[in-house]
Design an enzyme around this catalytic site. Sequence first.
Site, mmCIF file in Angstrom:
data_model
loop_
_atom_site.group_PDB
_atom_site.id
_atom_site.type_symbol
_atom_site.label_atom_id
_atom_site.label_comp_id
_atom_site.label_asym_id
_atom_site.label_seq_id
_atom_site.Cartn_x
_atom_site.Cartn_y
_atom_site.Cartn_z
ATOM 1 N N ASP A 173 0.853 -1.175 0.000
ATOM 2 C CA ASP A 173 0.000 0.000 0.000
ATOM 3 C C ASP A 173 0.898 1.237 0.000
ATOM 4 O O ASP A 173 2.048 1.188 0.456
ATOM 5 C CB ASP A 173 -0.897 -0.036 1.238
ATOM 6 C CG ASP A 173 -1.722 1.214 1.378
ATOM 7 O OD1 ASP A 173 -2.458 1.546 0.433
ATOM 8 O OD2 ASP A 173 -1.618 1.876 2.435
ATOM 9 N N ASP B 110 -0.053 5.043 0.886
ATOM 10 C CA ASP B 110 -0.191 6.033 1.950
ATOM 11 C C ASP B 110 -0.319 5.363 3.310
ATOM 12 O O ASP B 110 -1.211 4.549 3.534
ATOM 13 C CB ASP B 110 -1.411 6.914 1.684
ATOM 14 C CG ASP B 110 -1.315 7.618 0.337
ATOM 15 O OD1 ASP B 110 -0.263 8.203 0.064
ATOM 16 O OD2 ASP B 110 -2.292 7.545 -0.441
ATOM 17 N N CYS C 298 -11.781 -2.762 -8.518
ATOM 18 C CA CYS C 298 -10.371 -2.612 -8.150
ATOM 19 C C CYS C 298 -10.169 -1.890 -6.824
ATOM 20 O O CYS C 298 -9.119 -2.038 -6.203
ATOM 21 C CB CYS C 298 -9.596 -1.905 -9.260
ATOM 22 S SG CYS C 298 -10.226 -0.279 -9.738
ATOM 23 N N ARG C 299 -11.136 -1.123 -6.362
ATOM 24 C CA ARG C 299 -10.925 -0.351 -5.138
ATOM 25 C C ARG C 299 -10.897 -1.286 -3.941
ATOM 26 O O ARG C 299 -11.852 -2.012 -3.667
ATOM 27 C CB ARG C 299 -12.026 0.704 -4.984
ATOM 28 C CG ARG C 299 -11.858 1.586 -3.745
ATOM 29 C CD ARG C 299 -12.790 2.793 -3.800
ATOM 30 N NE ARG C 299 -12.752 3.543 -2.564
ATOM 31 C CZ ARG C 299 -11.794 4.406 -2.206
ATOM 32 N NH1 ARG C 299 -10.774 4.604 -3.014
ATOM 33 N NH2 ARG C 299 -11.835 5.059 -1.061
ATOM 34 N N ARG D 96 -12.485 12.424 -7.519
ATOM 35 C CA ARG D 96 -13.072 13.637 -6.938
ATOM 36 C C ARG D 96 -12.500 14.908 -7.542
ATOM 37 O O ARG D 96 -12.917 16.015 -7.169
ATOM 38 C CB ARG D 96 -12.852 13.642 -5.428
ATOM 39 C CG ARG D 96 -13.449 12.427 -4.717
ATOM 40 C CD ARG D 96 -13.227 12.485 -3.215
ATOM 41 N NE ARG D 96 -13.633 11.238 -2.575
ATOM 42 C CZ ARG D 96 -13.694 11.055 -1.264
ATOM 43 N NH1 ARG D 96 -13.373 12.054 -0.442
ATOM 44 N NH2 ARG D 96 -14.075 9.892 -0.770
ATOM 45 N N HIS E 256 -11.022 5.280 -8.535
ATOM 46 C CA HIS E 256 -12.452 5.424 -8.301
ATOM 47 C C HIS E 256 -12.766 5.781 -6.861
ATOM 48 O O HIS E 256 -11.938 5.617 -5.963
ATOM 49 C CB HIS E 256 -13.171 4.118 -8.672
ATOM 50 C CG HIS E 256 -12.878 3.657 -10.063
ATOM 51 N ND1 HIS E 256 -12.014 2.623 -10.349
ATOM 52 C CD2 HIS E 256 -13.320 4.126 -11.259
ATOM 53 C CE1 HIS E 256 -11.934 2.453 -11.654
ATOM 54 N NE2 HIS E 256 -12.708 3.354 -12.228
ATOM 55 N N ASN F 121 -5.387 2.795 -3.488
ATOM 56 C CA ASN F 121 -6.620 3.519 -3.791
ATOM 57 C C ASN F 121 -6.317 5.008 -3.847
ATOM 58 O O ASN F 121 -5.707 5.546 -2.909
ATOM 59 C CB ASN F 121 -7.668 3.288 -2.694
ATOM 60 C CG ASN F 121 -8.229 1.885 -2.679
ATOM 61 O OD1 ASN F 121 -8.032 1.106 -3.609
ATOM 62 N ND2 ASN F 121 -8.955 1.556 -1.612
ATOM 63 N N GLN F 122 -6.748 5.674 -4.911
ATOM 64 C CA GLN F 122 -6.543 7.114 -5.025
ATOM 65 C C GLN F 122 -7.844 7.759 -5.492
ATOM 66 O O GLN F 122 -8.005 8.151 -6.651
ATOM 67 C CB GLN F 122 -5.382 7.422 -5.977
ATOM 68 C CG GLN F 122 -4.025 7.009 -5.458
ATOM 69 C CD GLN F 122 -3.644 7.715 -4.168
ATOM 70 O OE1 GLN F 122 -3.927 8.903 -3.986
ATOM 71 N NE2 GLN F 122 -3.002 6.989 -3.251
ATOM 72 N N SER F 123 -8.788 7.860 -4.574
ATOM 73 C CA SER F 123 -10.090 8.420 -4.927
ATOM 74 C C SER F 123 -10.013 9.906 -5.233
ATOM 75 O O SER F 123 -10.959 10.478 -5.786
ATOM 76 C CB SER F 123 -11.083 8.182 -3.786
ATOM 77 O OG SER F 123 -10.664 8.846 -2.603
ATOM 78 N N CYS G 201 -6.207 2.375 -8.178
ATOM 79 C CA CYS G 201 -7.649 2.510 -8.380
ATOM 80 C C CYS G 201 -8.000 3.991 -8.332
ATOM 81 O O CYS G 201 -7.800 4.636 -7.293
ATOM 82 C CB CYS G 201 -8.441 1.759 -7.314
ATOM 83 S SG CYS G 201 -10.217 2.091 -7.418
#
Length: 588
Positions: free
Chosen positions: A49, A51, A136-137, A98, A128, A92-94, A126
Amino acid sequence: MTFTPRGAGNPPAVRQDQVEPDQRRSARVFAGADRVASRPVLFDAVLLDRDGTLIEDVPYNGDPDKVRPMPGARDALDRLRAAGLRLAVVTNQSGLARGLFTEGQMRAVHARVEQLLGPFDAWAVCPHDDGDGCGCRKPAPGLVYAAARQLGTVPARCALVGDIGRDMTAASAAGASGILVPTPVTRPQEVAAAPQVAPDLPAAVAEILRRQAAVDPATYGHVDAPRVGTVLVVRADSAGDVLVTGPGIRAVAAGARRVVLLCGPRGRAAAELLPGVDEIVEHRLPWIDPTPAPVDPADMRRLVDRLAAVGADEAVVFTSFHQSPLPLALLLRLAGIRRVSAISDDYPGSLLDVRHRVPPGVPEAERALSLAAAAGFAPAEPDGPAPRLRPVPAPPPEVGAPGYVVLHPGSAAQARGCPPELAARIARALAAAGHRVVVTGGPDERELTAWVAGDVAVDLGGRTALAALAATVAGAGAVVVGNTGPAHLAAAHGVPVVSLFAPTVPFGQWGPWRVPTVRLGDAEAACRDTRAARCPVPGHPCLSGLEPDQVLDALRLLGVGPPARPVPRAADRPTGVPAGTSTGGSGR
């Protein structure tokens, strides 16, 4: 999902149906995980991972100047590179969804990460948000599948290091090994539910390398050991215990001309399913059996005579972490066996030639493999360390075509079974969702299985010996089961598991090994680590608080859909989040 292999420049985002086109049958696809490597190791790759694990968690960071590595990260990663392990980031990079940073800004951050921490073989991202329903998230396993595929391996040969429950759920749902490195945002229930916990990234890396070395005979000075004649192997308790020892026994068989297995009556049927076993000696051992009769000197003399008749050149005594091999080691010496290997924390004197030590919490299959390695036996290529069973017959005809869900509510240890009322509700919910349900159980569980199956499921209670149960499991799309033998049958057949896991023993040690799994249940319950056979808390609260919808969510996470209707692409499937899984910090 965006994916960047080394040297690939800046490729466009791949389609979501490329994440894993048919996760419903993913366990079958990856059942040959052990065949990828050319040497007897557990892992080909480590997924990390971003972060909170590799770098400090800066909310929605699009600024390379704000990248700060976690303490010791560079040295730890260099240790993995030096060991020949491939590295990938799964993150994950939402913030992309956004609009809080651009893809170009994200790539600049990743370039800075590599400048500080060294190169990664792949980046799987990801882009999303939670509401996008992607495959994928995290906690969905799509990033794990995709990263493993691009690294030329499979999830079962990967370790994933992360800092929150979503990371661990994604790892388990793909069949990878998860190691949690908690941070201040990690919730206590996530720590309790994790298969393995390390205090920081360097410690997680040290544990990966230790586990890797533990199953390699070269670690113990065995290089190209000559093939031996007859080896007596021992696992004297229940069917599930015998099944999880199978990889270690198979490793011994790869280096022996003949293998004789000493087991107890409770493990005999499982012993008959193990590849590599040439002969079985059945004998009840009073220091192992949970309901032992008094020690009978005449019976022990008969056992010594029977062991002497085997003519073994050496013996490898497999035990659980709470059992002692020394009583049997004494009998083996009396039987004239010259070399005896076992795991023992107690001083063995001259009873053992190889006294092996294993840290607490190691998966039982790895524990057995490490003892085999210490004794000089390595898994044969291309067989490797994954669970295996002998071929089994076809399942009973009434189960119908493959793809049904097996629900196994009982257990020889009441504390590890599913509460009957909950099991019946799960059966009804599965049937209402379109799943074909098969309820299984032993001869003494016929009343339970009939009640659970009702008029919505096929009731096989008491109608399948272990081989037929294994065949039934082999045809399933998934198995819903507690911590008991059918979970390990599922692992051996590559069938995904929804594990209703009572925490009386550690999940990382006794959970299904190397198979896609979602764990459900209260990992912080009062019965935790008690090893209780009967639930010590009224109401069985570790499992009774579950709802059937959580099982349906877990099946969706595993990609297991009702076979009666088309299974949607990974991009279109909703992602269920099991209870107790954190949504993580910002940017996750």
